[in-house]
Design a protein around this motif. Structure first.
Motif, PDB file in Angstrom:
ATOM      1  N   PHE A 126       0.829  -1.210   0.000  1.00 14.48           N
ATOM      2  CA  PHE A 126       0.000   0.000   0.000  1.00 14.48           C
ATOM      3  C   PHE A 126       0.864   1.262   0.000  1.00 14.48           C
ATOM      4  CE2 PHE A 126      -2.120   3.404   2.421  1.00 14.48           C
ATOM      5  CZ  PHE A 126      -3.167   3.666   1.548  1.00 14.48           C
ATOM      6  N   ALA A 127       1.930   1.268   0.814  1.00 11.97           N
ATOM      7  CA  ALA A 127       2.815   2.432   0.860  1.00 11.97           C
ATOM      8  C   ALA A 127       3.483   2.654  -0.498  1.00 11.97           C
ATOM      9  CB  ALA A 127       3.867   2.250   1.949  1.00 11.97           C
ATOM     10  N   ALA A 128       3.892   1.562  -1.164  1.00 14.30           N
ATOM     11  CA  ALA A 128       4.525   1.692  -2.469  1.00 14.30           C
ATOM     12  C   ALA A 128       3.554   2.256  -3.508  1.00 14.30           C
ATOM     13  CB  ALA A 128       5.056   0.333  -2.925  1.00 14.30           C
ATOM     14  N   LEU A 129       2.293   1.841  -3.446  1.00 16.07           N
ATOM     15  CA  LEU A 129       1.291   2.321  -4.399  1.00 16.07           C
ATOM     16  C   LEU A 129       0.861   3.760  -4.121  1.00 16.07           C
ATOM     17  CD1 LEU A 129      -1.066  -0.774  -4.703  1.00 16.07           C
ATOM     18  CD2 LEU A 129       0.277   0.227  -6.542  1.00 16.07           C
ATOM     19  N   SER A 130       0.619   4.064  -2.864  1.00 18.62           N
ATOM     20  CA  SER A 130       0.061   5.378  -2.508  1.00 18.62           C
ATOM     21  C   SER A 130       1.105   6.469  -2.420  1.00 18.62           C
ATOM     22  CB  SER A 130      -0.679   5.276  -1.177  1.00 18.62           C
ATOM     23  OG  SER A 130       0.233   4.988  -0.119  1.00 18.62           O
ATOM     24  N   GLY A 131       2.359   6.087  -2.123  1.00 16.55           N
ATOM     25  CA  GLY A 131       3.400   7.084  -1.919  1.00 16.55           C
ATOM     26  C   GLY A 131       3.279   7.837  -0.613  1.00 16.55           C
ATOM     27  N   LEU A 132       2.425   7.370   0.288  1.00 15.33           N
ATOM     28  CA  LEU A 132       2.217   8.067   1.560  1.00 15.33           C
ATOM     29  C   LEU A 132       3.376   7.805   2.515  1.00 15.33           C
ATOM     30  CD1 LEU A 132      -1.567   7.318   2.180  1.00 15.33           C
ATOM     31  CD2 LEU A 132      -0.570   9.491   1.459  1.00 15.33           C
ATOM     32  N   ASP A 133       3.770   8.818   3.249  1.00 12.09           N
ATOM     33  CA  ASP A 133       4.754   8.677   4.315  1.00 12.09           C
ATOM     34  C   ASP A 133       4.057   8.017   5.501  1.00 12.09           C
ATOM     35  OD1 ASP A 133       6.512   8.997   6.460  1.00 12.09           O
ATOM     36  OD2 ASP A 133       7.183  10.979   5.812  1.00 12.09           O
ATOM     37  N   THR A 134       4.562   6.853   5.923  1.00 13.96           N
ATOM     38  CA  THR A 134       3.896   6.117   6.999  1.00 13.96           C
ATOM     39  C   THR A 134       3.965   6.833   8.341  1.00 13.96           C
ATOM     40  OG1 THR A 134       5.899   4.809   7.373  1.00 13.96           O
ATOM     41  CG2 THR A 134       4.264   3.892   5.874  1.00 13.96           C
ATOM     42  N   LEU A 135       4.828   7.833   8.478  1.00 17.22           N
ATOM     43  CA  LEU A 135       4.843   8.631   9.701  1.00 17.22           C
ATOM     44  C   LEU A 135       3.859   9.787   9.629  1.00 17.22           C
ATOM     45  CD1 LEU A 135       8.665   8.793  10.526  1.00 17.22           C
ATOM     46  CD2 LEU A 135       6.936   7.235  11.428  1.00 17.22           C
ATOM     47  N   VAL A 136       3.392  10.101   8.433  1.00 20.17           N
ATOM     48  CA  VAL A 136       2.423  11.182   8.243  1.00 20.17           C
ATOM     49  C   VAL A 136       1.006  10.634   8.177  1.00 20.17           C
ATOM     50  CG1 VAL A 136       1.679  13.045   6.693  1.00 20.17           C
ATOM     51  CG2 VAL A 136       4.117  12.641   7.077  1.00 20.17           C
ATOM     52  N   GLU A 137       0.828   9.557   7.421  1.00 25.30           N
ATOM     53  CA  GLU A 137      -0.494   8.975   7.257  1.00 25.30           C
ATOM     54  C   GLU A 137      -0.387   7.451   7.218  1.00 25.30           C
ATOM     55  OE1 GLU A 137      -4.271   9.251   4.160  1.00 25.30           O
ATOM     56  OE2 GLU A 137      -2.861  10.919   4.265  1.00 25.30           O
ATOM     57  N   PRO A 138      -0.222   6.806   8.364  1.00 25.21           N
ATOM     58  CA  PRO A 138      -0.064   5.349   8.386  1.00 25.21           C
ATOM     59  C   PRO A 138      -1.379   4.630   8.106  1.00 25.21           C
ATOM     60  CG  PRO A 138      -0.154   6.193  10.617  1.00 25.21           C
ATOM     61  CD  PRO A 138      -0.140   7.398   9.719  1.00 25.21           C
ATOM     62  N   ALA A 139      -1.268   3.459   7.485  1.00 23.46           N
ATOM     63  CA  ALA A 139      -2.422   2.572   7.335  1.00 23.46           C
ATOM     64  C   ALA A 139      -2.607   1.812   8.641  1.00 23.46           C
ATOM     65  CB  ALA A 139      -2.202   1.613   6.174  1.00 23.46           C
ATOM     66  N   ILE A 140      -3.825   1.852   9.200  1.00 26.53           N
ATOM     67  CA  ILE A 140      -4.035   1.268  10.528  1.00 26.53           C
ATOM     68  C   ILE A 140      -5.150   0.233  10.571  1.00 26.53           C
ATOM     69  CG2 ILE A 140      -3.099   3.279  11.719  1.00 26.53           C
ATOM     70  CD1 ILE A 140      -5.970   4.103  12.372  1.00 26.53           C
ATOM     71  N   ALA A 141      -5.918   0.074   9.499  1.00 32.37           N
ATOM     72  CA  ALA A 141      -7.002  -0.912   9.512  1.00 32.37           C
ATOM     73  C   ALA A 141      -7.389  -1.260   8.081  1.00 32.37           C
ATOM     74  CB  ALA A 141      -8.223  -0.390  10.274  1.00 32.37           C
ATOM     75  N   GLU A 142      -8.000  -2.449   7.921  1.00 35.31           N
ATOM     76  CA  GLU A 142      -8.465  -2.915   6.621  1.00 35.31           C
ATOM     77  C   GLU A 142      -9.853  -3.531   6.767  1.00 35.31           C
ATOM     78  OE1 GLU A 142      -4.272  -2.305   6.489  1.00 35.31           O
ATOM     79  OE2 GLU A 142      -5.335  -3.761   7.754  1.00 35.31           O
ATOM     80  N   PHE A 143     -10.627  -3.467   5.679  1.00 35.57           N
ATOM     81  CA  PHE A 143     -12.008  -3.941   5.701  1.00 35.57           C
ATOM     82  C   PHE A 143     -12.376  -4.373   4.291  1.00 35.57           C
ATOM     83  CE2 PHE A 143     -16.632  -3.585   5.889  1.00 35.57           C
ATOM     84  CZ  PHE A 143     -16.951  -3.919   7.201  1.00 35.57           C
ATOM     85  N   THR A 144     -13.044  -5.528   4.155  1.00 35.90           N
ATOM     86  CA  THR A 144     -13.455  -5.988   2.827  1.00 35.90           C
ATOM     87  C   THR A 144     -14.961  -5.855   2.665  1.00 35.90           C
ATOM     88  OG1 THR A 144     -13.797  -8.304   3.464  1.00 35.90           O
ATOM     89  CG2 THR A 144     -11.559  -7.663   2.814  1.00 35.90           C
TER      90      THR A 144
END
Length: 501
Positions: free
Chosen positions: A471-489
């Motif tokens: 996800f970080a590779a696709l989104s380019g988001l800095d994990t310290l700025v906007e971390p992914a914290i949950a997932e839902f299908t």
């Protein structure tokens, strides 16, 4: 024949100073006030000796001999006992740090983490010939130029003021240390080494070999990971007095991050991925109005039907209009508001969140959706639309495969939601608890997603983990700025599905 240490050393000395996270202030009329975070101790109009002592301990270390000399020089020897009683009172309530030295050589500092009458550690004594291990819960970190060793199970930390104390901890981690090992490492006599051991044991940095085994294989200690215990300790003020809650510590230092506005059409937003090609947007329809006299089931009925559904109907996948309605009902952003006197922007979400800050964002990864191209999107909750982030490829396949395995689904989910937190918005206002608050908000959001999906007749399932690297590779988001914290299908629900809680 009595064994003696090869290092006779110098006499053990203890000295004291005001804890570094506290401050001493003056009140009109002569009283002194000690303040630390949310704690306050008022000392009404102290006499000259005790006033001078407090002022000196706010700046430097004072030994018992130096305390006696200072007070007797100002008030005479008869006032030494009163000053010593004040020091003992402050020690017992954890307002002072305590240094253990061998002559002029500082060995360690005992640094209080808690505060108040019940926040002192339980004193533990070493045994002759007994080896001690480093607790697997012990933390080593730097703080104000010192290396601190502490356990989340203790109300005090140990500052390693002697370089060789680090070697003692290494020895305790690799095989165990006893009194003679400490004496050799610190070049002190055995009584002083025993005192150092006692301090490390009382701080629960060191434990007995039996306790070390229990930390791994016996409930309840063996059930906790160090990381989970550290997080629990920091976010619950049980054994520490660190600042916690809405302290607004960055007010006047950093500008608060604003509530997310509409996604830009053509140019990248700072901190957001991609350029113009990645900003292609898709307007979503609003939810269809219910016919007159019709409505959803009662909340109680929806809650009773709520299930995790791991099978989806890929022959009739979820539609773009269903996805649009779902996103509108779970994440639509209302008009921006200003939060209190701090001036931090917020916005109303359909679910409650910490401080009304609305830090959570949703990134749908679409695999099968009638009327919508597959790929990773960001939900623009201000304008109710999707912004394309990345097309399908190896990374999206890995994310879907990870989700399928995590949920034990027979096929990849039709839609995988990645929930992120703009964590700086919480950190600007809260101290000690922002990450825990984000996790709690994500739990509220996923619970709300379950209810909405159930009401819409869809197949929901929350996940315990996700492929954050892809996800970080696709989104380019800095994990310290906007971390992914949950997932839902989410997907279409088969008519013959077997439901599981």
């Amino acid at each position: 024949m009595k064994r003696t240490s090869p290092f006779p050393g110098a006499t053990k000395v203890e000295s004291y100073r005001l804890r570094v996270d506290a401050r001493l202030t003056h009140e009109p009329g002569g009283s002194l006030v000690l303040e630390q975070s949310r704690y306050r101790l008022r000392l009404p109009d102290p006499e000259a000796g005790r006033r001078a002592l407090l002022l000196r301990m706010a700046e430097d270390w004072m030994s018992d001999l130096q305390i006696a000399q200072l007070v007797s020089g100002l008030e005479g020897e008869t006032r030494i006992l009163a000053a010593q009683l004040l020091v003992r009172r402050l020690l017992s309530h954890c307002w002072l740090e305590r240094r253990v030295s061998a002559g002029a050589r500082a060995l360690l500092d005992v640094v209080p983490r808690g505060i108040g009458a019940q926040s002192g550690p339980v004193r533990r004594r070493h045994g002759a010939g007994v080896l001690y291990r480093l607790s697997r819960f012990a933390v080593l970190r730097t703080d104000r130029g010192r290396m601190l060793a502490h356990s989340p199970l203790s109300t005090v930390a140990i500052a390693c003021t002697h370089a060789q104390l680090g070697a003692v901890l290494v020895g305790a981690a690799t095989g165990g240390v006893g009194r003679l090992d400490v004496a050799k490492a610190l070049e002190v006599d055995e009584p002083t080494a025993g005192h150092v051991l006692d301090e490390l044991l009382s701080a629960q940095v060191l434990v007995t070999c039996e306790e070390a085994e229990a930390e791994v294989g016996t409930a309840p200690m063996g059930l906790w990971s160090p990381e989970e215990l550290w997080l629990h300790d920091r976010t619950r003020p049980q054994r520490h007095a660190a600042p916690i809650g809405a302290t607004h510590r960055f007010r006047g230092v950093l500008e608060p991050e604003p509530e997310p506005g509409p996604e830009p059409e053509a140019e990248p937003e700072p901190g957001r991925p991609g350029g113009p090609a990645a900003r292609r947007t898709i307007a979503l329809p609003g939810p269809a109005p219910h016919p007159a006299g019709a409505g959803s089931d009662s909340l109680a009925a929806v809650m009773s039907r709520r299930r995790s559904i791991r099978r989806q109907d890929d022959e009739r996948p979820i539609s773009a209009s269903q996805l649009a309605e779902f996103l509108h009902r779970v994440q639509r952003l209302g008009p921006a508001t200003t939060s209190g006197a701090a001036g931090q922007e917020g916005g109303r979400r359909p679910y409650p969140g910490a401080g009304g800050i609305g830090e959570l964002e949703i990134y749908p990864l679409v695999s099968r959706c009638a009327g919508l191209e597959s790929g990773l999107y960001h939900y623009d909750s201000a304008r109710h639309r999707l912004a394309a982030v990345a097309a399908t490829g190896p990374e999206t396949a890995r994310m879907l495969s990870f989700a399928r395995a995590t949920a034990t689904m027979p096929a990849p989910p039709q839609v995988l939601f990645v929930i992120t937190a703009r964590i700086g918005r919480l950190m600007w206002k809260y101290e000690g608890i922002p990450y825990a608050l984000a996790l709690k908000d994500a739990g509220i959001l996923t619970a709300w997603m379950y209810l909405v999906a159930t009401d819409m007749g869809l197949a929901p399932c929350a996940l315990g983990a996700g492929d954050v690297a892809s996800f970080a590779a696709l989104s380019g988001l800095d994990t310290l700025v906007e971390p992914a914290i949950a997932e839902f299908t989410l997907g279409s629900r088969p008519s013959d599905c077997e439901e599981q809680p």
